[in-house]
Scaffold this motif. Structure first.
Motif, PDB file in Angstrom:
ATOM      1  N   TRP A 128      66.199  36.440  46.702  1.00  0.00           N
ATOM      2  CA  TRP A 128      65.505  37.693  46.402  1.00  0.00           C
ATOM      3  C   TRP A 128      64.280  37.371  45.555  1.00  0.00           C
ATOM      4  CZ3 TRP A 128      64.797  39.406  41.326  1.00  0.00           C
ATOM      5  CH2 TRP A 128      65.575  38.762  40.336  1.00  0.00           C
ATOM      6  N   GLY A 129      63.361  38.298  45.557  1.00  0.00           N
ATOM      7  CA  GLY A 129      62.150  38.046  44.788  1.00  0.00           C
ATOM      8  C   GLY A 129      61.342  39.303  44.541  1.00  0.00           C
ATOM      9  N   VAL A 130      60.182  39.098  43.935  1.00  0.00           N
ATOM     10  CA  VAL A 130      59.274  40.177  43.540  1.00  0.00           C
ATOM     11  C   VAL A 130      57.867  39.771  43.966  1.00  0.00           C
ATOM     12  CG1 VAL A 130      58.294  41.452  41.583  1.00  0.00           C
ATOM     13  CG2 VAL A 130      60.733  40.882  41.616  1.00  0.00           C
ATOM     14  N   ASN A 131      57.048  40.748  44.265  1.00  0.00           N
ATOM     15  CA  ASN A 131      55.674  40.475  44.669  1.00  0.00           C
ATOM     16  C   ASN A 131      54.733  40.466  43.476  1.00  0.00           C
ATOM     17  OD1 ASN A 131      53.002  42.418  45.827  1.00  0.00           O
ATOM     18  ND2 ASN A 131      53.282  40.304  46.434  1.00  0.00           N
ATOM     19  N   LEU A 132      53.785  39.538  43.498  1.00  0.00           N
ATOM     20  CA  LEU A 132      52.661  39.539  42.561  1.00  0.00           C
ATOM     21  C   LEU A 132      51.410  39.828  43.374  1.00  0.00           C
ATOM     22  CD1 LEU A 132      51.418  39.076  39.761  1.00  0.00           C
ATOM     23  CD2 LEU A 132      51.197  36.658  40.365  1.00  0.00           C
ATOM     24  N   LEU A 133      50.916  41.051  43.263  1.00  0.00           N
ATOM     25  CA  LEU A 133      49.722  41.472  43.988  1.00  0.00           C
ATOM     26  C   LEU A 133      48.500  41.263  43.111  1.00  0.00           C
ATOM     27  CD1 LEU A 133      48.460  42.943  46.467  1.00  0.00           C
ATOM     28  CD2 LEU A 133      48.864  45.089  45.241  1.00  0.00           C
ATOM     29  N   HIS A 134      47.500  40.587  43.658  1.00  0.00           N
ATOM     30  CA  HIS A 134      46.283  40.305  42.893  1.00  0.00           C
ATOM     31  C   HIS A 134      45.650  41.613  42.418  1.00  0.00           C
ATOM     32  CE1 HIS A 134      42.925  38.264  41.327  1.00  0.00           C
ATOM     33  NE2 HIS A 134      42.113  38.357  42.382  1.00  0.00           N
ATOM     34  N   ALA A 135      45.317  41.661  41.143  1.00  0.00           N
ATOM     35  CA  ALA A 135      44.714  42.860  40.558  1.00  0.00           C
ATOM     36  C   ALA A 135      43.498  42.445  39.740  1.00  0.00           C
ATOM     37  CB  ALA A 135      45.728  43.601  39.685  1.00  0.00           C
ATOM     38  N   PRO A 136      42.379  42.147  40.410  1.00  0.00           N
ATOM     39  CA  PRO A 136      41.199  41.647  39.691  1.00  0.00           C
ATOM     40  C   PRO A 136      40.648  42.629  38.669  1.00  0.00           C
ATOM     41  CG  PRO A 136      40.663  42.215  41.965  1.00  0.00           C
ATOM     42  CD  PRO A 136      42.148  42.242  41.852  1.00  0.00           C
ATOM     43  N   SER A 137      40.880  43.919  38.856  1.00  0.00           N
ATOM     44  CA  SER A 137      40.402  44.912  37.887  1.00  0.00           C
ATOM     45  C   SER A 137      41.389  45.122  36.750  1.00  0.00           C
ATOM     46  CB  SER A 137      40.135  46.248  38.596  1.00  0.00           C
ATOM     47  OG  SER A 137      41.344  46.786  39.124  1.00  0.00           O
ATOM     48  N   ARG A 138      42.543  44.465  36.828  1.00  0.00           N
ATOM     49  CA  ARG A 138      43.576  44.629  35.786  1.00  0.00           C
ATOM     50  C   ARG A 138      44.152  43.266  35.394  1.00  0.00           C
ATOM     51  NH1 ARG A 138      48.045  48.331  37.994  1.00  0.00           N
ATOM     52  NH2 ARG A 138      48.723  48.227  35.842  1.00  0.00           N
ATOM     53  N   VAL A 159      53.111  35.940  46.593  1.00  0.00           N
ATOM     54  CA  VAL A 159      51.785  36.038  45.981  1.00  0.00           C
ATOM     55  C   VAL A 159      50.803  36.508  47.050  1.00  0.00           C
ATOM     56  CG1 VAL A 159      49.958  34.748  44.831  1.00  0.00           C
ATOM     57  CG2 VAL A 159      52.354  34.203  44.354  1.00  0.00           C
ATOM     58  N   SER A 160      50.254  37.698  46.884  1.00  0.00           N
ATOM     59  CA  SER A 160      49.425  38.255  47.952  1.00  0.00           C
ATOM     60  C   SER A 160      48.075  38.750  47.453  1.00  0.00           C
ATOM     61  CB  SER A 160      50.165  39.402  48.645  1.00  0.00           C
ATOM     62  OG  SER A 160      50.529  40.412  47.722  1.00  0.00           O
ATOM     63  N   ALA A 161      47.106  38.749  48.369  1.00  0.00           N
ATOM     64  CA  ALA A 161      45.735  39.240  48.165  1.00  0.00           C
ATOM     65  C   ALA A 161      44.896  38.335  47.272  1.00  0.00           C
ATOM     66  CB  ALA A 161      45.725  40.669  47.621  1.00  0.00           C
ATOM     67  N   PHE A 162      45.375  37.141  46.941  1.00  0.00           N
ATOM     68  CA  PHE A 162      44.592  36.200  46.157  1.00  0.00           C
ATOM     69  C   PHE A 162      43.661  35.426  47.083  1.00  0.00           C
ATOM     70  CE2 PHE A 162      47.960  37.113  43.226  1.00  0.00           C
ATOM     71  CZ  PHE A 162      47.419  36.926  41.965  1.00  0.00           C
ATOM     72  N   MET A 163      42.411  35.320  46.688  1.00  0.00           N
ATOM     73  CA  MET A 163      41.431  34.584  47.477  1.00  0.00           C
ATOM     74  C   MET A 163      41.204  33.180  46.937  1.00  0.00           C
ATOM     75  SD  MET A 163      40.852  36.639  49.846  1.00  0.00           S
ATOM     76  CE  MET A 163      39.547  35.736  50.653  1.00  0.00           C
ATOM     77  N   GLU A 164      41.873  32.868  45.837  1.00  0.00           N
ATOM     78  CA  GLU A 164      41.776  31.533  45.256  1.00  0.00           C
ATOM     79  C   GLU A 164      42.978  31.304  44.347  1.00  0.00           C
ATOM     80  OE1 GLU A 164      38.263  31.339  42.915  1.00  0.00           O
ATOM     81  OE2 GLU A 164      38.789  33.032  41.659  1.00  0.00           O
ATOM     82  N   LEU A 165      43.163  30.074  43.954  1.00  0.00           N
ATOM     83  CA  LEU A 165      44.221  29.750  43.006  1.00  0.00           C
ATOM     84  C   LEU A 165      43.736  30.099  41.609  1.00  0.00           C
ATOM     85  CD1 LEU A 165      46.965  28.425  42.359  1.00  0.00           C
ATOM     86  CD2 LEU A 165      45.760  26.232  42.243  1.00  0.00           C
ATOM     87  N   THR A 166      44.414  31.029  40.957  1.00  0.00           N
ATOM     88  CA  THR A 166      44.018  31.482  39.628  1.00  0.00           C
ATOM     89  C   THR A 166      44.926  30.880  38.564  1.00  0.00           C
ATOM     90  OG1 THR A 166      45.468  33.424  39.634  1.00  0.00           O
ATOM     91  CG2 THR A 166      43.271  33.666  40.630  1.00  0.00           C
ATOM     92  N   PRO A 167      44.488  30.869  37.301  1.00  0.00           N
ATOM     93  CA  PRO A 167      45.345  30.345  36.226  1.00  0.00           C
ATOM     94  C   PRO A 167      46.679  31.071  36.119  1.00  0.00           C
ATOM     95  CG  PRO A 167      43.078  30.514  35.476  1.00  0.00           C
ATOM     96  CD  PRO A 167      43.119  31.179  36.821  1.00  0.00           C
ATOM     97  N   THR A 168      46.695  32.381  36.356  1.00  0.00           N
ATOM     98  CA  THR A 168      47.956  33.122  36.244  1.00  0.00           C
ATOM     99  C   THR A 168      48.939  32.679  37.319  1.00  0.00           C
ATOM    100  OG1 THR A 168      46.907  34.900  37.533  1.00  0.00           O
ATOM    101  CG2 THR A 168      47.018  35.178  35.144  1.00  0.00           C
ATOM    102  N   VAL A 169      48.460  32.513  38.548  1.00  0.00           N
ATOM    103  CA  VAL A 169      49.341  32.059  39.622  1.00  0.00           C
ATOM    104  C   VAL A 169      49.806  30.633  39.366  1.00  0.00           C
ATOM    105  CG1 VAL A 169      49.441  31.470  42.073  1.00  0.00           C
ATOM    106  CG2 VAL A 169      48.400  33.612  41.362  1.00  0.00           C
ATOM    107  N   LEU A 170      48.916  29.793  38.893  1.00  0.00           N
ATOM    108  CA  LEU A 170      49.291  28.409  38.625  1.00  0.00           C
ATOM    109  C   LEU A 170      50.323  28.334  37.507  1.00  0.00           C
ATOM    110  CD1 LEU A 170      48.965  25.474  39.279  1.00  0.00           C
ATOM    111  CD2 LEU A 170      46.987  25.383  37.739  1.00  0.00           C
ATOM    112  N   GLN A 171      50.158  29.136  36.482  1.00  0.00           N
ATOM    113  CA  GLN A 171      51.164  29.174  35.418  1.00  0.00           C
ATOM    114  C   GLN A 171      52.530  29.536  35.981  1.00  0.00           C
ATOM    115  OE1 GLN A 171      50.534  32.187  32.442  1.00  0.00           O
ATOM    116  NE2 GLN A 171      52.370  31.644  31.283  1.00  0.00           N
ATOM    117  N   LEU A 172      52.555  30.503  36.895  1.00  0.00           N
ATOM    118  CA  LEU A 172      53.813  30.930  37.504  1.00  0.00           C
ATOM    119  C   LEU A 172      54.454  29.786  38.292  1.00  0.00           C
ATOM    120  CD1 LEU A 172      55.657  33.408  38.002  1.00  0.00           C
ATOM    121  CD2 LEU A 172      54.264  33.915  40.012  1.00  0.00           C
TER     122      LEU A 172
END
Length: 517
Positions: A128-138, A159-172
């Motif tokens: 089971w899991g949870v979605n992390l949706l990219h929120a560039p405005s938040r 991990v969805s709607a990300f157009m690049e590898l971000t620090p938050t995703v990499l930390q995860l």
């Protein structure tokens, strides 16, 4: 049933052989040279080939189930605003499938409650899991989500709607990395990035750049020990190729996109000396034939989305489900996205029965053409206030102001000096509300329902017509999943027999849904 099924036999007999996927099937040649197929003892003909039993569980990459604790290579993908409910994820998990809770657009408190519910309902499970949706405005919400997911030890994250590898995703991806007694690297969180472009896929298929790892270490968000391990493995071991899906999509054709990403994954793995990532597919998967095609093309697992919105566990209103159940293949369109409005990003939505798509696109057109609300022609403004907002701009702005005061005051500060940003925030009021109206079943705004939907919904509706799944009350998410997989195995068996020269009739490729235990 035994005995040769030659060319002259009734097609229904051969259809029956095809559907008995859990039994070995023998391809035989009769005395007259006709090729047929039998199940049971190969009596009455020369055996040309024997196909072993085929199970739906075997269609994808076997390692997928081993790693994620599932019986089937099947994922019910996330649908934002909690449309993919905890009930849906729990039902899937208990049936040895994998589901993701749709956390996009929800408050951190609401997501935290959902995670706690899932942890209690699926103790000790990894499926089971949870979605992390990219929120560039938040960005604060995005970082808060990562902290919550790590703190709660959520086993899988889409991990969805990300157009690049971000620090938050990499930390995860990196947090909690360790080695076991045999020196193998063990992950705390398993990412499922959704991608539709090779350049984005590459970021997740390779080890992360050391510069990003070092920056996270300096910020105290990961340890140097975790960074050292992360440099030896790809960011993700599972990557979902997203084709023509609902919501965020590039509308890529699956048969063109999947081989390209598979080739890329193999090349990167060879360059870095690690096992290639499992490549799954999403988008357009609404029938057994589509599932079988995906697996035949090499998909390690399949991901459904649009078809699950009409399931009894889905978190939208009965009226919205009825609208989706009436959709056909062409009843979708691309419309301006609320979360990435200023960037011009679009999402695929239902067109039939709602005016959201044209109205959302008109708002973005106006945003592009004008620099402020005040510069919009009076006639256009009156039309918007009457048909779209159903209130004066001033009234909508006051509500918008209250929303951002609680969520992100910096947005208001920017709007004070940037009239175009103020216009964007006001227009996003409609886009945001339109995604909640179908969830809450606000019938007065039925013309403005924003329902994320791809062509798979129409294909699914056509497939289930006349079967028990035509009734919305019977569309349980596990029944949908099991029937799609069962049908995919039947289609696969039919294709196998045809490649051996068996005259498989068209009816053998058609699987009618039935109640499966």
């Amino acid at each position: 049933m035994t005995g040769v099924v030659p060319l002259s036999s009734a097609a229904t007999r051969l259809v029956d052989v095809v559907r008995r996927i859990r039994e070995p099937v023998h391809v035989v040649a009769g005395e007259d040279g006709a090729i047929g197929a039998i199940s049971g003892d190969p009596v009455g003909g020369r055996v040309l080939a024997t196909l072993p039993a085929l199970y739906p569980e075997w269609l994808g990459d076997r390692s997928f189930g081993e790693v994620h604790g599932t019986r089937f290579p099947y994922v019910a993908g996330e649908m934002a605003h909690g449309i993919s409910t905890t009930d849906m994820v729990v039902a899937l998990g208990q049936a040895d499938l994998l589901g993701f809770f749709g956390a996009g657009g929800l408050s951190l408190d609401r997501v935290g409650e959902a995670v706690e519910t899932l942890r209690k309902a699926l103790p000790g499970r990894a499926n089971w899991g949870v979605n992390l949706l990219h929120a560039p405005s938040r960005p604060a919400w995005e970082r808060g989500m990562v902290d919550l997911l790590l703190r709660s030890e959520v086993p899988a994250v889409s991990v969805s709607a990300f157009m690049e590898l971000t620090p938050t995703v990499l930390q995860l991806a990196v947090s909690g990395l360790r080695t076991d007694a045999e020196g193998r690297i063990v992950r705390q969180v398993r990412l499922f990035p959704k991608v539709s472009r090779p350049e984005v896929a590459e970021r997740f298929l390779a080890p992360p750049p050391w510069s990003m790892l070092e920056a996270l270490c300096t910020a105290g968000r990961i340890t140097y020990a975790e960074a050292d391990l992360a440099a030896r493995i790809p960011v993700a071991e599972d990557l979902t190729v997203e084709a023509d899906s609902g919501g965020h999509t590039d509308n890529r054709p699956l048969v063109a996109l999947l081989p390209r990403i598979q080739e890329l994954a193999a090349h990167i793995a060879g360059r870095h000396g690690h096992t290639p990532a499992r490549i799954g597919v999403a988008g357009g998967l609404g029938t057994p034939a589509a599932m079988a095609a995906a697996f035949a093309a090499g998909a390690a697992y399949v991901v459904t989305g649009s078809v699950n919105q009409t399931c009894v566990e889905a978190g939208i209103s009965a009226g919205a489900k009825k609208m989706l159940a009436g959709a056909d293949l062409a009843d979708v369109m691309m419309a301006a996205s609320g979360d990435m409005f200023e960037l011009g990003v679009k999402v695929q939505v239902l067109r039939r029965g709602t005016l959201f798509g044209p109205r959302a696109n008109r708002l973005h057109q106006l945003y592009t053409e004008f620099d402020s609300l005040e510069s919009i022609p009076a006639s256009e403004r009156r039309k918007l206030e009457h048909t779209v907002f159903r209130a004066p701009f001033e009234e909508i702005w006051e509500e918008t102001r209250g929303f951002w005061e609680n969520r992100d005051p910096a947005q208001l500060a920017r709007a004070e000096t940037d009239p175009k940003h103020r216009m964007a925030l006001l227009f996003r009021w409609y886009l945001g509300k339109a995604s909640w109206w179908p969830i809450r079943g606000e019938q007065a705004r039925g013309d403005d329902y924003q329902l994320w939907c791809g062509p798979a919904a129409g294909a699914f509706n056509s497939w289930v017509r006349g079967s028990f799944l035509a009734d919305l009350a019977d569309r349980e998410v596990v029944q949908v999943a099991r029937n799609l997989l069962e049908g995919a195995a039947v289609v696969t068996r039919a294709h196998q027999l045809r490649t051996y020269g068996v005259p498989v009739p068209a009816g053998a490729f058609a699987f009618v849904p039935r109640r499966l235990a």
